[in-house]
Design a protein around this motif. Structure first.
Motif, mmCIF file in Angstrom:
data_model
loop_
_atom_site.group_PDB
_atom_site.id
_atom_site.type_symbol
_atom_site.label_atom_id
_atom_site.label_comp_id
_atom_site.label_asym_id
_atom_site.label_seq_id
_atom_site.Cartn_x
_atom_site.Cartn_y
_atom_site.Cartn_z
ATOM 1 N N ASN A 102 3.301 9.085 4.328
ATOM 2 C CA ASN A 102 2.714 8.222 4.808
ATOM 3 C C ASN A 102 0.989 7.204 4.675
ATOM 4 O OD1 ASN A 102 5.019 6.008 3.960
ATOM 5 N ND2 ASN A 102 5.172 5.544 5.994
ATOM 6 N N LEU A 103 0.824 8.718 5.605
ATOM 7 C CA LEU A 103 -0.634 8.778 5.541
ATOM 8 C C LEU A 103 -1.399 9.397 4.200
ATOM 9 C CD1 LEU A 103 -0.931 10.575 8.846
ATOM 10 C CD2 LEU A 103 -2.506 8.036 8.080
ATOM 11 N N THR A 104 -1.037 9.645 3.308
ATOM 12 C CA THR A 104 -1.413 10.373 2.508
ATOM 13 C C THR A 104 -1.287 9.416 1.525
ATOM 14 O OG1 THR A 104 -0.418 12.179 3.008
ATOM 15 C CG2 THR A 104 -0.301 12.275 0.491
ATOM 16 N N ARG A 105 0.096 8.381 1.463
ATOM 17 C CA ARG A 105 -0.272 6.993 0.746
ATOM 18 C C ARG A 105 -0.877 6.217 0.578
ATOM 19 N NH1 ARG A 105 6.540 5.768 0.691
ATOM 20 N NH2 ARG A 105 7.267 7.475 -0.667
ATOM 21 N N TYR A 106 -2.043 6.586 2.096
ATOM 22 C CA TYR A 106 -2.862 5.776 2.623
ATOM 23 C C TYR A 106 -4.352 6.419 2.328
ATOM 24 C CZ TYR A 106 -3.463 1.454 5.168
ATOM 25 O OH TYR A 106 -4.081 -0.045 5.142
ATOM 26 N N LEU A 107 -4.042 7.585 2.257
ATOM 27 C CA LEU A 107 -5.410 8.249 1.801
ATOM 28 C C LEU A 107 -6.027 7.626 0.329
ATOM 29 C CD1 LEU A 107 -7.704 10.187 2.303
ATOM 30 C CD2 LEU A 107 -5.731 12.149 1.740
ATOM 31 N N ASP A 108 -4.310 8.113 -0.597
ATOM 32 C CA ASP A 108 -5.064 7.445 -2.166
ATOM 33 C C ASP A 108 -5.399 5.961 -1.888
ATOM 34 O OD1 ASP A 108 -4.281 10.098 -2.972
ATOM 35 O OD2 ASP A 108 -1.121 10.045 -2.725
ATOM 36 N N PHE A 109 -4.564 5.807 -1.106
ATOM 37 C CA PHE A 109 -5.449 3.521 -1.525
ATOM 38 C C PHE A 109 -7.008 4.179 -1.456
ATOM 39 C CE2 PHE A 109 -5.624 -0.031 0.464
ATOM 40 C CZ PHE A 109 -5.635 -0.795 -0.363
ATOM 41 N N LEU A 110 -7.224 4.053 0.032
ATOM 42 C CA LEU A 110 -8.488 4.582 0.238
ATOM 43 C C LEU A 110 -9.701 5.301 -0.683
ATOM 44 C CD1 LEU A 110 -8.722 4.417 4.240
ATOM 45 C CD2 LEU A 110 -8.748 2.472 2.953
ATOM 46 N N ILE A 148 0.928 -1.595 0.030
ATOM 47 C CA ILE A 148 -0.117 -0.103 -0.281
ATOM 48 C C ILE A 148 0.940 1.437 0.096
ATOM 49 C CG2 ILE A 148 -1.768 1.452 1.635
ATOM 50 C CD1 ILE A 148 -3.019 -1.038 2.956
ATOM 51 N N LEU A 149 2.062 1.552 0.698
ATOM 52 C CA LEU A 149 2.403 2.262 0.912
ATOM 53 C C LEU A 149 3.620 2.363 0.222
ATOM 54 C CD1 LEU A 149 2.225 2.778 5.171
ATOM 55 C CD2 LEU A 149 1.527 3.555 3.286
ATOM 56 N N GLY A 150 4.181 1.328 -0.801
ATOM 57 C CA GLY A 150 5.330 1.270 -1.448
ATOM 58 C C GLY A 150 6.248 1.659 -0.642
ATOM 59 N N SER A 151 6.743 1.383 0.152
ATOM 60 C CA SER A 151 7.673 1.208 1.087
ATOM 61 C C SER A 151 8.379 0.516 1.878
ATOM 62 C CB SER A 151 8.379 2.922 1.563
ATOM 63 O OG SER A 151 9.230 2.502 3.026
ATOM 64 N N SER A 152 9.811 -0.300 2.758
ATOM 65 C CA SER A 152 8.943 -0.966 3.815
ATOM 66 C C SER A 152 8.646 -0.347 4.775
ATOM 67 C CB SER A 152 10.959 -1.730 3.129
ATOM 68 O OG SER A 152 12.050 -0.849 3.712
ATOM 69 N N ASN A 153 9.059 0.919 4.874
ATOM 70 C CA ASN A 153 8.743 2.156 6.160
ATOM 71 C C ASN A 153 8.098 1.997 6.143
ATOM 72 O OD1 ASN A 153 9.569 4.810 8.482
ATOM 73 N ND2 ASN A 153 9.389 5.964 7.098
ATOM 74 N N LEU A 154 7.700 1.788 7.403
ATOM 75 C CA LEU A 154 5.854 1.532 7.725
ATOM 76 C C LEU A 154 5.588 2.285 9.275
ATOM 77 C CD1 LEU A 154 5.186 -2.329 7.745
ATOM 78 C CD2 LEU A 154 4.889 -1.036 5.673
ATOM 79 N N GLU A 155 6.190 4.167 9.448
ATOM 80 C CA GLU A 155 5.625 4.974 10.109
ATOM 81 C C GLU A 155 4.399 5.883 9.830
ATOM 82 O OE1 GLU A 155 8.150 8.901 11.879
ATOM 83 O OE2 GLU A 155 8.934 6.929 10.979
ATOM 84 N N VAL A 156 4.228 5.826 10.627
ATOM 85 C CA VAL A 156 2.946 6.872 10.998
ATOM 86 C C VAL A 156 2.831 8.345 10.352
ATOM 87 C CG1 VAL A 156 0.541 7.552 11.606
ATOM 88 C CG2 VAL A 156 1.237 4.982 11.804
ATOM 89 N N ASN A 157 3.388 8.379 9.216
ATOM 90 C CA ASN A 157 3.899 9.643 9.077
ATOM 91 C C ASN A 157 3.521 10.397 8.218
ATOM 92 O OD1 ASN A 157 4.596 8.936 6.913
ATOM 93 N ND2 ASN A 157 6.878 8.501 8.004
ATOM 94 N N GLU A 158 3.478 11.976 7.415
ATOM 95 C CA GLU A 158 2.686 12.402 6.565
ATOM 96 C C GLU A 158 2.612 12.435 5.622
ATOM 97 O OE1 GLU A 158 1.537 17.094 5.620
ATOM 98 O OE2 GLU A 158 2.926 17.038 7.136
#
Length: 212
Positions: A102-110, A90-100
């Motif tokens: 990654n939140l934007t990437r998750y938003l795009d996914f949803l 979903i995030l396109g990265s191995s960095n799973l930290e909740v930050n702005e």
């Protein structure tokens, strides 16, 4: 990023001796339902049944004694690994930290996965109404305020995904009873029983937000 809610998922410990505890539904069931503190989500029940089936196979399977033993910890570790792989995709990265970012990437996914409108409801008392739900405050005042404020007992139509903030992804919703609109954190909402197909999408977001 500061999070306003406690994690919905906790890591399971691995006890040295497995114990099965039976609870008398006749004693505890009615009390829990009267208090209304445990809303039942059918997808969560199915997930629990699957986990219990795995546990049962561990306890009863004696066909192959040489096969590597599995523990409860192994089962939950498997689930965590699967979740992490999904999150990396979903995030396109191995960095799973909740930050702005990654939140934007998750938003795009949803946004791509969920097309409004569909229904949501509260997954627990909203901050403003906790003091009323826990008792000690005027019920009459509570009912009056519920007309102006969103309540966890309300049903909402998701209108659109908005942006990200300190409470994660924000969404615009419309209360079905009076069409009043609110901007709410997605972490305060859950899918209704009428829309179980989106449960895993929303639940995985919760798990990520509270775990990483």
């Amino acid at each position: 990023m500061t999070k306003s809610k406690k994690p919905r998922k906790q890591s399971a410990s691995s006890p040295s001796v497995l114990k099965i505890i039976e609870i008398d539904e006749g004693v505890f069931g009615p009390r829990l339902m009267e208090r209304g503190e445990f809303p039942i989500n059918p997808e969560q029940v199915l997930d629990l049944v699957k986990r219990m089936s795995k546990i049962e196979s561990i306890l009863l399977d004696e066909e192959d004694e040489d096969e590597e033993d599995l523990s409860l910890e192994d089962i939950f570790d498997e689930d965590e690994v699967e979740l992490e792989l999904e999150l990396q995709e979903i995030l396109g990265s191995s960095n799973l930290e909740v930050n702005e970012e990654n939140l934007t990437r998750y938003l795009d996914f949803l946004k791509n996965q969920i097309k409004p409108p569909y229904q949501l409801t509260g997954n627990g008392a909203f901050d403003w109404e906790e003091k009323y739900v826990s008792g000690g405050k005027s019920k009459k005042e509570y009912e009056k305020l519920k007309k102006q404020q969103p309540s966890y007992t309300d049903t909402f139509n998701l209108l659109q995904f908005c942006d990200v903030g300190t409470e994660g992804i924000m969404v615009k919703v419309e209360r079905t009873s009076d069409r009043r609109e609110f901007i709410l954190p997605l972490i305060d909402l859950d899918v209704t029983e009428e829309d179980p197909e989106h449960f895993e999408l929303i639940d995985n977001y919760f798990l990520w937000f509270f775990s990483y």
